[in-house]
Design a protein around this motif. Sequence first.
Motif, PDB file in Angstrom:
ATOM      1  N   ALA A   1      27.144   5.278 -16.328  1.00 49.88           N
ATOM      2  CA  ALA A   1      25.713   5.497 -16.530  1.00 49.88           C
ATOM      3  C   ALA A   1      25.274   5.037 -17.914  1.00 49.88           C
ATOM      4  O   ALA A   1      26.035   5.086 -18.885  1.00 49.88           O
ATOM      5  CB  ALA A   1      25.392   6.979 -16.347  1.00 49.88           C
ATOM      6  N   VAL A   2      24.016   4.609 -18.009  1.00 49.61           N
ATOM      7  CA  VAL A   2      23.415   4.233 -19.284  1.00 49.61           C
ATOM      8  C   VAL A   2      22.337   5.247 -19.634  1.00 49.61           C
ATOM      9  O   VAL A   2      21.880   6.020 -18.791  1.00 49.61           O
ATOM     10  CB  VAL A   2      22.815   2.813 -19.238  1.00 49.61           C
ATOM     11  N   ARG A   3      21.946   5.235 -20.875  1.00 52.70           N
ATOM     12  CA  ARG A   3      20.837   6.075 -21.342  1.00 52.70           C
ATOM     13  C   ARG A   3      19.632   5.168 -21.557  1.00 52.70           C
ATOM     14  O   ARG A   3      19.715   4.172 -22.276  1.00 52.70           O
ATOM     15  CB  ARG A   3      21.229   6.780 -22.633  1.00 52.70           C
ATOM     16  N   PHE A   4      18.488   5.519 -20.935  1.00 50.08           N
ATOM     17  CA  PHE A   4      17.344   4.605 -20.862  1.00 50.08           C
ATOM     18  C   PHE A   4      16.094   5.307 -21.358  1.00 50.08           C
ATOM     19  O   PHE A   4      15.725   6.360 -20.838  1.00 50.08           O
ATOM     20  CB  PHE A   4      17.169   4.154 -19.397  1.00 50.08           C
ATOM     21  N   GLU A   5      15.437   4.736 -22.372  1.00 49.27           N
ATOM     22  CA  GLU A   5      14.171   5.255 -22.877  1.00 49.27           C
ATOM     23  C   GLU A   5      13.030   4.326 -22.486  1.00 49.27           C
ATOM     24  O   GLU A   5      13.217   3.108 -22.395  1.00 49.27           O
ATOM     25  CB  GLU A   5      14.204   5.380 -24.399  1.00 49.27           C
ATOM     26  N   TYR A   6      11.853   4.909 -22.321  1.00 43.99           N
ATOM     27  CA  TYR A   6      10.690   4.118 -21.963  1.00 43.99           C
ATOM     28  C   TYR A   6       9.445   4.714 -22.604  1.00 43.99           C
ATOM     29  O   TYR A   6       9.453   5.843 -23.101  1.00 43.99           O
ATOM     30  CB  TYR A   6      10.526   4.056 -20.439  1.00 43.99           C
ATOM     31  N   GLU A   7       8.358   3.938 -22.558  1.00 42.61           N
ATOM     32  CA  GLU A   7       7.091   4.354 -23.160  1.00 42.61           C
ATOM     33  C   GLU A   7       6.042   4.508 -22.064  1.00 42.61           C
ATOM     34  O   GLU A   7       5.475   3.524 -21.591  1.00 42.61           O
ATOM     35  CB  GLU A   7       6.659   3.310 -24.188  1.00 42.61           C
ATOM     36  N   ASN A   8       5.838   5.721 -21.617  1.00 46.16           N
ATOM     37  CA  ASN A   8       4.833   6.088 -20.601  1.00 46.16           C
ATOM     38  C   ASN A   8       5.177   5.588 -19.192  1.00 46.16           C
ATOM     39  O   ASN A   8       4.999   6.306 -18.218  1.00 46.16           O
ATOM     40  CB  ASN A   8       3.443   5.593 -20.988  1.00 46.16           C
ATOM     41  N   ASP A   9       5.624   4.379 -19.085  1.00 53.26           N
ATOM     42  CA  ASP A   9       5.922   3.752 -17.794  1.00 53.26           C
ATOM     43  C   ASP A   9       7.339   3.182 -17.894  1.00 53.26           C
ATOM     44  O   ASP A   9       7.679   2.524 -18.892  1.00 53.26           O
ATOM     45  CB  ASP A   9       4.909   2.635 -17.526  1.00 53.26           C
ATOM     46  N   ARG A  10       8.167   3.412 -16.886  1.00 54.76           N
ATOM     47  CA  ARG A  10       9.559   2.972 -16.969  1.00 54.76           C
ATOM     48  C   ARG A  10       9.693   1.458 -17.069  1.00 54.76           C
ATOM     49  O   ARG A  10      10.736   0.945 -17.444  1.00 54.76           O
ATOM     50  CB  ARG A  10      10.350   3.506 -15.770  1.00 54.76           C
ATOM     51  N   ARG A  11       8.631   0.737 -16.722  1.00 56.87           N
ATOM     52  CA  ARG A  11       8.678  -0.715 -16.891  1.00 56.87           C
ATOM     53  C   ARG A  11       8.491  -1.120 -18.350  1.00 56.87           C
ATOM     54  O   ARG A  11       8.793  -2.253 -18.727  1.00 56.87           O
ATOM     55  CB  ARG A  11       7.610  -1.367 -16.000  1.00 56.87           C
ATOM     56  N   VAL A  12       7.997  -0.181 -19.151  1.00 58.80           N
ATOM     57  CA  VAL A  12       7.856  -0.435 -20.587  1.00 58.80           C
ATOM     58  C   VAL A  12       9.128   0.080 -21.258  1.00 58.80           C
ATOM     59  O   VAL A  12       9.145   1.118 -21.914  1.00 58.80           O
ATOM     60  CB  VAL A  12       6.590   0.233 -21.159  1.00 58.80           C
ATOM     61  N   ALA A  13      10.222  -0.642 -21.033  1.00 55.20           N
ATOM     62  CA  ALA A  13      11.525  -0.213 -21.548  1.00 55.20           C
ATOM     63  C   ALA A  13      11.510  -0.228 -23.067  1.00 55.20           C
ATOM     64  O   ALA A  13      10.920  -1.104 -23.694  1.00 55.20           O
ATOM     65  CB  ALA A  13      12.622  -1.135 -21.026  1.00 55.20           C
ATOM     66  N   ARG A  14      12.190   0.753 -23.667  1.00 51.65           N
ATOM     67  CA  ARG A  14      12.219   0.846 -25.123  1.00 51.65           C
ATOM     68  C   ARG A  14      13.640   0.814 -25.693  1.00 51.65           C
ATOM     69  O   ARG A  14      13.859   0.268 -26.763  1.00 51.65           O
ATOM     70  CB  ARG A  14      11.525   2.139 -25.557  1.00 51.65           C
ATOM     71  N   TRP A  15      14.561   1.450 -24.999  1.00 49.81           N
ATOM     72  CA  TRP A  15      15.862   1.677 -25.650  1.00 49.81           C
ATOM     73  C   TRP A  15      16.887   1.933 -24.554  1.00 49.81           C
ATOM     74  O   TRP A  15      16.727   2.829 -23.741  1.00 49.81           O
ATOM     75  CB  TRP A  15      15.730   2.901 -26.544  1.00 49.81           C
ATOM     76  N   VAL A  16      17.951   1.146 -24.508  1.00 49.90           N
ATOM     77  CA  VAL A  16      19.000   1.332 -23.514  1.00 49.90           C
ATOM     78  C   VAL A  16      20.339   1.414 -24.235  1.00 49.90           C
ATOM     79  O   VAL A  16      20.732   0.481 -24.946  1.00 49.90           O
ATOM     80  CB  VAL A  16      19.025   0.183 -22.489  1.00 49.90           C
ATOM     81  N   ASP A  17      21.038   2.549 -24.073  1.00 49.58           N
ATOM     82  CA  ASP A  17      22.351   2.764 -24.685  1.00 49.58           C
ATOM     83  C   ASP A  17      23.446   2.645 -23.639  1.00 49.58           C
ATOM     84  O   ASP A  17      23.319   3.195 -22.523  1.00 49.58           O
ATOM     85  CB  ASP A  17      22.444   4.165 -25.305  1.00 49.58           C
TER      86      ASP A  17
END
Length: 1017
Positions: A987-1003
């Motif tokens: 699994a990865v860690r996934f950050e987004y901004e309001n909408d998951r299509r606006v990806a911000r940060w993937v660990d």
Amino acid sequence: MSFDQNRARALRMALLSATIIGLPATAIARQADTAAAQSDTLEAVVVTGFKQSYANAIRSKKNAIEITDGISSDGLGRFPDLNVGEALQRVPGVQINREAEGRDATINLRGMPGEYAKTTLNGQSFSGPALLRDNQGSPLGAFNSDIFSAFVIQKSPMANTVSGGLSGNVDMQIAPALSRKDGGFMKAAYEHNTLGDLGAPAATIGYNKHLSDNLAVFGTIAYKKENFRRDTLRLNNYDYLTAASTGLTPTQFNATYGQYFSATPCANNATSYCRSLSQALGLSAADAAPFVTSNTGSKSTNGVWSNSAIRQYTRMNVGKVWSGTAGVEWKPNDNTKVGLIGFMTDRNLPDTVQYFMTSYFSPSSTPGAGTVITPKGSPIQTNDGRYLYESYDFNNLTVLTSNRLYSQHQKSKGAIGNIDWSNEQWRLAAALSLSSGSNASVETSVDFVNYTRPGGGASGSLSTGLGNMDGFSYVTRPNPQNSIDAGANWTWGGVDDPVSWYNNGTSANSTNRMALEGSESFAKNDLNSLGLDAERFVTLGPIKSIQAGVRLEREKYVSTGYRSYAYGIQTSKITSDMMETSPFLKDFMGGTAGAINQNWQTLKVREFLDAVRPVQTFPGGGLSSMGLNIQYADGAYYDKNFTNENDINQFYVQAKYDTEIFGHGVRGNFGGRYEDTKNTITVLDRKVAPTNGIGSPNDFQTVQYKNKYNYFLPSAIFAADVTDDVVLRGAYYKTYVRPHPRQYSPATKVDPLQSLNKTLSVGSLSVYDTWVSIGNNKLKPYMAESFDLSLEWYNRPNGLISLAYFHKDITGRITSTSDPSILCPSDGSTWGFGALSWDGTYCTATALSSATKQVHVNASASYNLDSKTTVEGLEFNIQQNLDFLPGFWKNFGGAFNYSYTKSKSPAIAPFPGISKNNVNLIGYYETPKYGVRMVYNWRSDYPLNANGTYTGGARSVKSRGQLDMSASYNVNDALSLSLDVYNLTDAVRFEYENDRRVARWVDYDGRTITLTARATF
């Protein structure tokens, strides 16, 4: 084994529990008798390993008065988890924070940030590694779990419990010497991390010895190498398109993108994405009016956006952890027990390095002089109303390789001594805790920059994948993107650009910029406490005892920190071979991130730093721990150099009762705790404004602030035996948390330098910014009034089904604001800008402004909120051994727990970090010879604070599930083997901004495999 022998053994275990949970002697004896009577049954059911671990946790929960949960060693001397935080997330209401890099293993308890929980050791206050920032929580990864016997989460503290845990207390337990079985053990382990194919050995040895029936000693020492990696994609910022960033004339821009922009100026609203055409054109509303057409705003007024900053990032964590504990316990007679336990941990990661490949837009109002992008395809509309392009080509992009030696060092050590005496009428106890902890974070960054300039920068293309990392694609030219000019005539940037060096005299004439800077942060915390308790056993109706006590606690937190810069380095020793193609390209993010940029160079940062030092000291300044010049003008100098001391006096009294109501046993306690605190803060205050970007230590003077506050904290807890197997518990209590020392910024700090705001400056009007950080030396603790209710059904031996509800009303939370409607005093306070006026949008220094110039004063402040925040939730837990089934089915067992948490907070201070839903599903199969356990943890989306370096706007973390596996095999009575695999689901860690299509940060961490051999003797 006789009943008396069983009773004696159970009594020893009960006394340990009593030390922590405060049971009276009569309850201890009753607990011991019950445990002895059940001993034969329990031993027939519970062997070692997983079953024993879960059975011990259930037994501790049932015997406690308050509402608790916990975990214990699996009987093989280990917690089958990667670290303490990973183990604790199996407990209902606990969530691990995977955004904490370097496996710091911080946790949230009942959804609340780590700072809201109190970490104790055997029920006593102690100093773990001193925290470097608020919201962080204790770095549980700094301790090797092999030195502990159990972890107990005390969710509803009694009056005699150490205060400071608003969400609860996390008690790390080290069993005393007399309760331990004679003998020793040795453990050797090897950890393999699939990302980077990295290995790390570990070893532990321990020994317990009864020197007589009444005197015992023990000791454990554990070593572990840390050698692991995390890969990250950071889409750090999204920005709206402008005429400057697209290279279009106003008429062209409106024709192409005007349908997404408002024809009229947007109202000032921090949460609105409205963008006007005038903003996009960089013109005043009047100057932009001729370009407004029927196309303008025809589709949206929220602008059209694209990603404007990106980072490929690898962090290598390299170092070692030493942890140890030792103790002695003596029982001179049947009434008295004396014990001493010492502990230490030293986690040193001197060779941790961060490798960044960074790119960002630098558009210019001068056509062709800045970054220019050409979007491709059509934009999609996001949940917040913005339109967003997935892909674009670019020219003249600023690109750099940033390499940061990021050494970390966390330490804690101390000793806890206790004396307990009891007879039929009295119990007297004393506990002395002496401890200290330290933490150091030393970051030294070296950047080589191919920067935006006429005819320079980088060209290429980007596709974000709109949240689908398989669709990510990133290409830059030239190749290599970054390099070292070996024959450069490096020139220092000067006192107003002190971190920079240029390869050809000036920025305008150069093609390469080198930046060298550092951020060093140190903290040391000393905590000493003395607790005295007395309990009188009585027969006053239902009241069975009256207990009272006093605790004196002294805590001193010393913070040191600063930024450093590049003056005086030996540039002649810089060579081109210090840079190489990134060694992480082959397996970056395990190949899960689409077409990453292969044009990535990394610096041999330690080799570079060793070459350019020693440096020449800047006149009147000093050197940091890394031997670089200290930048006194930077805010870190006056923010991080201070001392915060607390002198705390605590008094409590509580009555314990045990009675029957309608034939049902009811027991519990009620009482109160009074605490007064004297808080002394010694801090730097700037007395002379800096004249350049370096400053001087002589610009500051020392000032001292003193605070006093006191609180009365009532509590009442009951446990009712609905039936022999069903227990109903309830609790009411008040608790509080003192502000973290680094939440204080006691002295008001004014930065009078006026910086040109290129975004707001339009036409003939130039806008300048100044900054003020308002002092907050009167911060008070944040309080909570709490209600808990728990129904527990112990349906069979070692089985549990429970449902708990909690509700907390929190007041006094500390929040920050920069709202000019609040922070724009008309008289200008004492800030030195003269009279101020607020026009509904900006705070303006009227005396410094004119028709062609505006000076905005940007103030910020932290304060205690008046409005309350409510946090409530449900925790469901079921644990069962299936040993009542026939054949091989009896070897199965498992657990399931589910937590639901929600919060309601003021709009100005949203509560970060709370996942509404958290699930643990555990299943195991175990025989006396071998066992296998599978654990699946899932956590739903949760919001993060919009703070920290290069984070951009507010973010949320996508739901994530992880599957772990543990297997053990007992070769014989003295030797066992185990295999643990973490993150089987990759699994990865996934950050987004309001909408998951606006990806911000993937660990991406990959999988970790650990092989362990353990021998007893």
